[in-house]
Every structure is written in C-alpha cells, then in structure tokens.
Scaffold this motif. Structure first.
Motif, mmCIF file in Angstrom:
data_model
loop_
_atom_site.group_PDB
_atom_site.id
_atom_site.type_symbol
_atom_site.label_atom_id
_atom_site.label_comp_id
_atom_site.label_asym_id
_atom_site.label_seq_id
_atom_site.Cartn_x
_atom_site.Cartn_y
_atom_site.Cartn_z
ATOM 1 N N ASN A 92 0.808 -1.227 0.000
ATOM 2 C CA ASN A 92 0.000 0.000 0.000
ATOM 3 C C ASN A 92 0.840 1.276 0.000
ATOM 4 O OD1 ASN A 92 -2.908 -1.026 0.406
ATOM 5 N ND2 ASN A 92 -1.704 -2.197 1.866
ATOM 6 N N GLU A 93 2.141 1.116 -0.266
ATOM 7 C CA GLU A 93 3.076 2.255 -0.276
ATOM 8 C C GLU A 93 2.926 3.119 0.983
ATOM 9 O OE1 GLU A 93 1.013 2.779 -3.626
ATOM 10 O OE2 GLU A 93 1.983 0.893 -4.148
ATOM 11 N N ILE A 94 2.960 2.420 2.121
ATOM 12 C CA ILE A 94 2.900 3.136 3.404
ATOM 13 C C ILE A 94 4.323 3.292 3.930
ATOM 14 C CG2 ILE A 94 2.115 2.958 5.822
ATOM 15 C CD1 ILE A 94 -0.328 1.399 4.742
ATOM 16 N N PRO A 95 4.750 4.510 4.259
ATOM 17 C CA PRO A 95 6.128 4.708 4.723
ATOM 18 C C PRO A 95 6.297 4.309 6.192
ATOM 19 C CG PRO A 95 4.959 6.789 4.727
ATOM 20 C CD PRO A 95 3.998 5.770 4.175
ATOM 21 N N LEU A 96 7.554 4.034 6.560
ATOM 22 C CA LEU A 96 7.861 3.684 7.949
ATOM 23 C C LEU A 96 7.946 4.980 8.745
ATOM 24 C CD1 LEU A 96 8.493 1.415 9.918
ATOM 25 C CD2 LEU A 96 10.885 1.573 9.281
ATOM 26 N N LYS A 97 6.788 5.435 9.164
ATOM 27 C CA LYS A 97 6.710 6.725 9.837
ATOM 28 C C LYS A 97 5.666 6.629 10.944
ATOM 29 C CE LYS A 97 5.465 11.501 9.036
ATOM 30 N NZ LYS A 97 4.641 12.400 8.254
ATOM 31 N N ARG A 98 6.002 7.167 12.104
ATOM 32 C CA ARG A 98 5.067 7.135 13.228
ATOM 33 C C ARG A 98 4.159 8.353 13.147
ATOM 34 N NH1 ARG A 98 1.898 6.467 17.002
ATOM 35 N NH2 ARG A 98 2.451 6.448 19.218
ATOM 36 N N LEU A 99 2.847 8.114 13.144
ATOM 37 C CA LEU A 99 1.869 9.205 13.162
ATOM 38 C C LEU A 99 1.295 9.302 14.571
ATOM 39 C CD1 LEU A 99 -0.123 8.330 9.915
ATOM 40 C CD2 LEU A 99 1.735 9.989 10.146
ATOM 41 N N ARG B 279 0.400 9.318 6.315
ATOM 42 C CA ARG B 279 0.574 7.900 5.973
ATOM 43 C C ARG B 279 1.649 7.355 6.890
ATOM 44 N NH1 ARG B 279 -1.571 6.974 1.101
ATOM 45 N NH2 ARG B 279 -0.433 5.051 0.811
ATOM 46 N N GLY B 280 1.387 6.208 7.531
ATOM 47 C CA GLY B 280 2.388 5.625 8.412
ATOM 48 C C GLY B 280 1.774 4.670 9.397
ATOM 49 N N LEU B 281 2.388 4.612 10.586
ATOM 50 C CA LEU B 281 1.925 3.686 11.627
ATOM 51 C C LEU B 281 1.447 4.460 12.848
ATOM 52 C CD1 LEU B 281 4.399 2.087 10.053
ATOM 53 C CD2 LEU B 281 3.879 0.398 11.814
ATOM 54 N N ALA B 282 0.406 3.925 13.484
ATOM 55 C CA ALA B 282 -0.138 4.583 14.670
ATOM 56 C C ALA B 282 -0.767 3.546 15.580
ATOM 57 C CB ALA B 282 -1.184 5.618 14.241
ATOM 58 N N GLY B 283 -1.092 3.994 16.787
ATOM 59 C CA GLY B 283 -1.789 3.117 17.717
ATOM 60 C C GLY B 283 -3.271 3.459 17.744
ATOM 61 N N HIS B 284 -4.048 2.573 18.335
ATOM 62 C CA HIS B 284 -5.475 2.842 18.470
ATOM 63 C C HIS B 284 -5.690 4.168 19.227
ATOM 64 C CE1 HIS B 284 -9.687 0.915 19.367
ATOM 65 N NE2 HIS B 284 -9.788 2.117 18.863
ATOM 66 N N ALA B 285 -4.798 4.420 20.214
ATOM 67 C CA ALA B 285 -4.889 5.658 20.995
ATOM 68 C C ALA B 285 -4.813 6.887 20.090
ATOM 69 C CB ALA B 285 -3.765 5.705 22.028
ATOM 70 N N ASP B 286 -3.978 6.813 19.037
ATOM 71 C CA ASP B 286 -3.849 7.965 18.127
ATOM 72 C C ASP B 286 -5.143 8.196 17.351
ATOM 73 O OD1 ASP B 286 -0.978 8.563 18.620
ATOM 74 O OD2 ASP B 286 -0.760 6.506 17.897
ATOM 75 N N ALA B 287 -5.855 7.094 17.067
ATOM 76 C CA ALA B 287 -7.162 7.242 16.409
ATOM 77 C C ALA B 287 -8.133 7.923 17.366
ATOM 78 C CB ALA B 287 -7.688 5.879 15.984
ATOM 79 N N THR B 288 -8.074 7.521 18.631
ATOM 80 C CA THR B 288 -8.979 8.089 19.634
ATOM 81 C C THR B 288 -8.760 9.600 19.772
ATOM 82 O OG1 THR B 288 -9.046 5.998 20.825
ATOM 83 C CG2 THR B 288 -9.634 7.969 22.082
ATOM 84 N N PHE B 289 -7.482 10.005 19.850
ATOM 85 C CA PHE B 289 -7.181 11.440 20.023
ATOM 86 C C PHE B 289 -7.225 12.198 18.694
ATOM 87 C CE2 PHE B 289 -4.842 9.438 23.667
ATOM 88 C CZ PHE B 289 -5.741 9.854 24.631
ATOM 89 N N GLY B 290 -6.963 11.491 17.596
ATOM 90 C CA GLY B 290 -6.898 12.139 16.292
ATOM 91 C C GLY B 290 -8.267 12.442 15.700
ATOM 92 N N TRP B 291 -9.242 11.599 16.011
ATOM 93 C CA TRP B 291 -10.609 11.818 15.508
ATOM 94 C C TRP B 291 -11.556 11.910 16.699
ATOM 95 C CZ3 TRP B 291 -8.032 7.739 12.528
ATOM 96 C CH2 TRP B 291 -7.695 8.124 11.223
ATOM 97 N N PRO B 292 -11.497 13.004 17.453
ATOM 98 C CA PRO B 292 -12.341 13.113 18.642
ATOM 99 C C PRO B 292 -13.827 13.002 18.292
ATOM 100 C CG PRO B 292 -11.276 15.217 18.127
ATOM 101 C CD PRO B 292 -10.652 14.196 17.255
ATOM 102 N N GLU B 293 -14.172 13.356 17.043
ATOM 103 C CA GLU B 293 -15.585 13.285 16.632
ATOM 104 C C GLU B 293 -16.114 11.846 16.634
ATOM 105 O OE1 GLU B 293 -12.921 14.046 14.810
ATOM 106 O OE2 GLU B 293 -13.227 13.751 12.655
ATOM 107 N N ASP B 294 -15.188 10.868 16.644
ATOM 108 C CA ASP B 294 -15.633 9.464 16.691
ATOM 109 C C ASP B 294 -15.972 9.021 18.123
ATOM 110 O OD1 ASP B 294 -15.255 9.391 13.997
ATOM 111 O OD2 ASP B 294 -13.662 7.874 13.994
ATOM 112 N N HIS B 295 -15.613 9.849 19.096
ATOM 113 C CA HIS B 295 -15.915 9.564 20.499
ATOM 114 C C HIS B 295 -15.366 8.226 20.968
ATOM 115 C CE1 HIS B 295 -18.407 13.111 20.519
ATOM 116 N NE2 HIS B 295 -19.042 12.669 19.454
ATOM 117 N N GLY B 296 -14.122 7.941 20.552
ATOM 118 C CA GLY B 296 -13.485 6.690 20.985
ATOM 119 C C GLY B 296 -12.920 6.816 22.391
ATOM 120 N N THR B 297 -12.649 5.690 22.997
ATOM 121 C CA THR B 297 -12.092 5.686 24.356
ATOM 122 C C THR B 297 -10.840 4.821 24.466
ATOM 123 O OG1 THR B 297 -13.528 3.831 24.919
ATOM 124 C CG2 THR B 297 -14.338 6.038 25.481
#
Ligand SMILES: [Zn+2]
Length: 272
Positions: free
Chosen positions: A125-132, A141-159
């Motif tokens: 998928n041509e994803i670079p070795l980069k921490r987001l 484009r890169g790698l992240a944790g579920h926590a980054d999704a939670t903080f990155g998209w607050p509108e999703d109301h993740g925990t």
C-alpha cells in the motif's frame, strides 16, 4: 484483493466491503487485552466469527503465528469509523504491559511476527515507515496506535488507548526496517494464483476458513486418537484373554499336580 496465501484465513462475522476512502494509508497497532498464549491469535480470530458486537480486525498476531481475518482492501471493524476507513488493523495478543513486559519472550516474538506482515502491507500500500501521532492520523501515511485514532478523531468519540504508553515502537520499527530490507519468500497475494478463483468461489470466497475449520476439528489428531484407543482396547482384550488362559493353565496345573501326587508313592512313615 490482498489476502496473503501463506497466512491462515479466518473470516469474522462483521466487516465492510471496499475502501471508500481509497487504499489504506495507516497501519494501526492494537492489543487484544487478552492472553498471550501460542494459540491466542487463532482463538481471537475464531471468537470474531461468533461475537455479535460487530468487532473484527485484519490480523491477529501471537508469538508463533499471524491469522488474517479481513482482506486488506476491505474494512475491519476494529475502531469506530475513521480509523476503520483508512487503516489496516493489527491485534497483538496480550494486554497493557510495561516496556519490560513488551520485551519478554512472548511479546517480543509477537512483535517480530507482526513486523514481518506489516512490512508486506506497507509495500502493498506504499505506506512509509513513519510514526503518526494523534491528529497526524487525519491526513498522514504511516503507523499509529489505536490511541492515536482516539485522540486524532475526537468526533468518533473513541475511548481506547491501546497499545499503551509503554509499547516499544522503536523495537517494532527496527523489526519492520529489517523486514523491508529482505526479500519476501513466504508471502504472495492469493490473487496471483491463476486457478484460485475457480476453487475459491463455490464457498463464497471463504475456502481458507473452511480448511481452517476442518483443521480446527483436528480430524488427524482424532483419527490418531481413535487408532490409539483401538490399540488400547486390543491390548486390554489380549490381556483379558491372557488372564483367562492363565487361569485355565493354573487350573490345569493344579489338576496335573493332583495326578502327579496320586501317582507318587506315599511318603515314608515317620521314623519310629
Ligand atoms: Zn484497539
């Protein structure tokens, strides 16, 4: 379609077809908040076939295997919305750990396993070795944790905050870098197998799961067990027969002894 030929395939109950936002651009790391046994990846994938809460992942990884559940061109239901839309989701079997615990034998092996497959998905998928981190997931484009999704998209109301603050990202990145530098002998996309569709289609594209379910019932072991039971039964039978023989031999011996006694001269009278 990206379904890796060398991986065990177990389809979950819940996932979504296609990638309306285009090719996946982020590899997301999760932990299962469960056990880290050698069969945990298989167990997690099998559980996703049954569970009715609409949860799934692209991959489950434990210390000795990677199980693929959802084709990476489809969406697994691992996070809430945006992360599912753009992510390939890896569930590492295990739970919140300290850095030292992430580096123990089981977790270290799990990270290595994950790195091998992550490198393939990155190439694919041509994803670079980069921490987001946090809001960088919104466009990067890169790698992240579920926590980054939670903080990155607050509108999703993740925990969710997995994989936790002590997850050894640098160790994972080193492993991935090594994998990116070697050729990939074991992999291969199933779509490259020309006759694959012909035998894949009759089972709704799920023949790998079918094969897995046959192996799950372990007919080979059951057959071995049956053979073993038959052997034990036969030995018991032989022992019973031998025991009966022994009893009749014993009776015959008693009888013969009595006859020998009858034929023998009477003992001398006691000396007077
Ligand atoms: Zn998660």
């Amino acid at each position: 379609m990206t379904t890796w030929a060398n991986l065990r395939q177990v389809r979950p109950r819940s996932w979504s077809r296609g990638r309306p936002a285009g090719k996946p651009r982020i590899i997301f790391i999760h932990y299962t908040a469960g056990r880290e046994e050698p069969t945990s990846a298989e167990d997690g994938a099998v559980y996703d076939r049954r569970r009715t809460d609409g949860t799934s992942a692209h991959y489950y990884v434990d210390s000795n295997s990677v199980v693929q559940c959802v084709d990476t061109t489809n969406r697994a239901h691992t996070a809430l919305y945006n992360a599912n839309l753009v992510g390939i989701h890896y569930e590492l079997c295990g739970t919140r750990q300290t850095r030292a615990q992430w580096l123990d034998a089981a977790s270290r092996a799990t990270i290595r396993r994950a790195a091998k497959q992550i490198a393939r998905d990155m190439r694919d998928n041509e994803i670079p070795l980069k921490r987001l981190v946090n809001r960088q997931v919104r466009a990067g484009r890169g790698l992240a944790g579920h926590a980054d999704a939670t903080f990155g998209w607050p509108e999703d109301h993740g925990t969710h905050t997995d994989p936790g603050a002590e997850f050894p990202w640098a160790v994972l990145f080193d492993d991935i870098e090594k994998e990116l530098n070697v050729s990939d002998p074991g992999g291969g996309d199933l779509r490259k197998y020309p006759n694959f569709k012909a035998w894949y289609a009759p089972w709704g594209g799920d023949v790998q799961s079918l094969i897995y379910w046959f192996t799950q019932t372990r007919p080979r072991e059951l057959r071995a067990e049956d053979a073993q039971n038959r052997k034990v039964g036969k030995l018991r039978g032989d022992m019973d027969a031998a025991s009966t023989d022994l009893q009749s031999l014993d009776a015959r011996l008693t009888e013969l002894t009595a006859r020998v006694d009858a034929l023998s001269p009477p003992p001398d009278p006691p000396p007077g």
